[in-house]
Design a protein around this motif. Structure first.
Motif, PDB file in Angstrom:
ATOM      1  N   THR A 149       0.813  -1.211   0.000  1.00  0.00           N
ATOM      2  CA  THR A 149       0.000   0.000   0.000  1.00  0.00           C
ATOM      3  C   THR A 149       0.845   1.259   0.000  1.00  0.00           C
ATOM      4  O   THR A 149       1.949   1.282   0.537  1.00  0.00           O
ATOM      5  N   VAL A 150       0.284   2.300  -0.601  1.00  0.00           N
ATOM      6  CA  VAL A 150       0.828   3.650  -0.512  1.00  0.00           C
ATOM      7  C   VAL A 150      -0.371   4.553  -0.272  1.00  0.00           C
ATOM      8  O   VAL A 150      -1.373   4.460  -0.985  1.00  0.00           O
ATOM      9  N   GLY A 151      -0.278   5.396   0.731  1.00  0.00           N
ATOM     10  CA  GLY A 151      -1.393   6.293   1.011  1.00  0.00           C
ATOM     11  C   GLY A 151      -1.086   7.162   2.197  1.00  0.00           C
ATOM     12  O   GLY A 151       0.037   7.182   2.706  1.00  0.00           O
ATOM     13  N   GLY A 152      -2.098   7.869   2.639  1.00  0.00           N
ATOM     14  CA  GLY A 152      -1.890   8.725   3.787  1.00  0.00           C
ATOM     15  C   GLY A 152      -3.165   9.348   4.284  1.00  0.00           C
ATOM     16  O   GLY A 152      -4.179   9.347   3.602  1.00  0.00           O
ATOM     17  N   THR A 153      -3.088   9.844   5.515  1.00  0.00           N
ATOM     18  CA  THR A 153      -4.187  10.574   6.123  1.00  0.00           C
ATOM     19  C   THR A 153      -3.632  11.769   6.869  1.00  0.00           C
ATOM     20  O   THR A 153      -2.488  11.770   7.315  1.00  0.00           O
ATOM     21  N   ALA A 154      -4.457  12.755   6.962  1.00  0.00           N
ATOM     22  CA  ALA A 154      -4.188  13.902   7.822  1.00  0.00           C
ATOM     23  C   ALA A 154      -5.537  14.248   8.439  1.00  0.00           C
ATOM     24  O   ALA A 154      -6.362  14.895   7.810  1.00  0.00           O
ATOM     25  N   THR A 155      -5.786  13.737   9.642  1.00  0.00           N
ATOM     26  CA  THR A 155      -7.100  13.848  10.257  1.00  0.00           C
ATOM     27  C   THR A 155      -7.003  14.518  11.612  1.00  0.00           C
ATOM     28  O   THR A 155      -6.179  14.134  12.436  1.00  0.00           O
ATOM     29  N   LEU A 156      -7.839  15.506  11.816  1.00  0.00           N
ATOM     30  CA  LEU A 156      -8.064  16.094  13.128  1.00  0.00           C
ATOM     31  C   LEU A 156      -9.572  16.227  13.248  1.00  0.00           C
ATOM     32  O   LEU A 156     -10.170  17.094  12.615  1.00  0.00           O
ATOM     33  N   HIS A 157     -10.195  15.339  13.955  1.00  0.00           N
ATOM     34  CA  HIS A 157     -11.621  15.180  14.132  1.00  0.00           C
ATOM     35  C   HIS A 157     -12.235  14.461  12.925  1.00  0.00           C
ATOM     36  O   HIS A 157     -12.627  13.333  13.033  1.00  0.00           O
ATOM     37  N   HIS A 158     -12.318  15.111  11.748  1.00  0.00           N
ATOM     38  CA  HIS A 158     -12.831  14.480  10.527  1.00  0.00           C
ATOM     39  C   HIS A 158     -11.842  14.737   9.399  1.00  0.00           C
ATOM     40  O   HIS A 158     -11.252  15.809   9.323  1.00  0.00           O
ATOM     41  N   GLY A 159     -11.678  13.760   8.517  1.00  0.00           N
ATOM     42  CA  GLY A 159     -10.751  13.929   7.403  1.00  0.00           C
ATOM     43  C   GLY A 159     -11.005  12.926   6.311  1.00  0.00           C
ATOM     44  O   GLY A 159     -12.066  12.302   6.249  1.00  0.00           O
ATOM     45  N   THR A 160     -10.009  12.764   5.451  1.00  0.00           N
ATOM     46  CA  THR A 160     -10.102  11.829   4.340  1.00  0.00           C
ATOM     47  C   THR A 160      -8.809  11.030   4.235  1.00  0.00           C
ATOM     48  O   THR A 160      -7.767  11.457   4.721  1.00  0.00           O
ATOM     49  N   ALA A 161      -8.919   9.885   3.596  1.00  0.00           N
ATOM     50  CA  ALA A 161      -7.754   9.043   3.350  1.00  0.00           C
ATOM     51  C   ALA A 161      -7.854   8.479   1.947  1.00  0.00           C
ATOM     52  O   ALA A 161      -8.944   8.206   1.457  1.00  0.00           O
ATOM     53  N   GLY A 162      -6.710   8.326   1.317  1.00  0.00           N
ATOM     54  CA  GLY A 162      -6.648   7.683   0.017  1.00  0.00           C
ATOM     55  C   GLY A 162      -5.538   6.661   0.040  1.00  0.00           C
ATOM     56  O   GLY A 162      -4.440   6.949   0.499  1.00  0.00           O
ATOM     57  N   VAL A 163      -5.852   5.443  -0.398  1.00  0.00           N
ATOM     58  CA  VAL A 163      -4.868   4.375  -0.367  1.00  0.00           C
ATOM     59  C   VAL A 163      -4.908   3.635  -1.703  1.00  0.00           C
ATOM     60  O   VAL A 163      -5.976   3.300  -2.201  1.00  0.00           O
ATOM     61  N   VAL A 164      -3.737   3.400  -2.260  1.00  0.00           N
ATOM     62  CA  VAL A 164      -3.575   2.631  -3.490  1.00  0.00           C
ATOM     63  C   VAL A 164      -2.862   1.350  -3.116  1.00  0.00           C
ATOM     64  O   VAL A 164      -1.834   1.391  -2.431  1.00  0.00           O
ATOM     65  N   MET A 165      -3.409   0.184  -3.545  1.00  0.00           N
ATOM     66  CA  MET A 165      -2.874  -1.114  -3.137  1.00  0.00           C
ATOM     67  C   MET A 165      -2.758  -2.061  -4.328  1.00  0.00           C
ATOM     68  O   MET A 165      -3.540  -1.955  -5.268  1.00  0.00           O
ATOM     69  N   GLU A 166      -1.823  -3.005  -4.248  1.00  0.00           N
ATOM     70  CA  GLU A 166      -1.711  -4.055  -5.257  1.00  0.00           C
ATOM     71  C   GLU A 166      -1.190  -5.325  -4.605  1.00  0.00           C
ATOM     72  O   GLU A 166      -0.298  -5.277  -3.762  1.00  0.00           O
TER      73      GLU A 166
END
Length: 153
Positions: free
Chosen positions: A100-117
């Protein structure tokens, strides 16, 4: 000096979150399978994720579990999202370990995107909403396992 290192790590996490979201937002094709997934992730340098979801191949549904982790992760979140599953010739090819490669930046509510193979060439692009407090710029491994159902192949 320590302040600059932390700022650099935050910038990396932001870049990975943006890159993962851009890849994950590409629409699913009609031939793609889809997943719905919910999970929890905690980390203090190394992160650990566990959760469950459902794979939809157009005619059947298959429940699955997911576990794994990677580095860099700090904090804890709950996430729920959807993704496109590409290059899935047989449902059993969904099982396995995904890099996987991805990331999050969350403080209370946020989003994440992850790419996997995985080793079968199956790709998953996941877009998720997050709750909690976490900074994560991750390269990791997640293990997906289909649960036994009456429709398994």
């Amino acid at each position: 000096m320590n302040c600059f290192r932390h700022l650099g790590l935050l910038a990396l996490a932001g870049f990975l979150a943006g890159h993962g979201m851009a890849r994950a937002q590409a629409g699913c094709a009609d031939t793609d399978a889809r997943i719905d997934m919910s999970a929890h992730q905690v980390g203090a340098g190394i992160g650990y994720l566990w959760g469950k979801g459902t794979l939809y191949d157009g005619t059947h549904t298959y429940p699955f579990t997911v576990r794994g982790g990677g580095a860099f992760s700090l904090g804890g979140i709950a996430l729920s999202g959807q993704g496109c599953v590409r290059n899935l010739p047989r449902v059993r090819d969904f099982n396995g370990t995904y890099w996987t490669v991805g990331g999050t930046a969350t403080l209370h509510h946020g989003t994440a995107g992850v790419v996997m193979e995985n080793a079968h060439g199956v790709d998953i692009n996941l877009k998720a909403k997050t709750r909690g407090a976490q900074v994560s710029g991750q390269v990791g491994r997640l293990s997906f396992h289909l649960l036994e159902t009456t429709h398994s192949q």
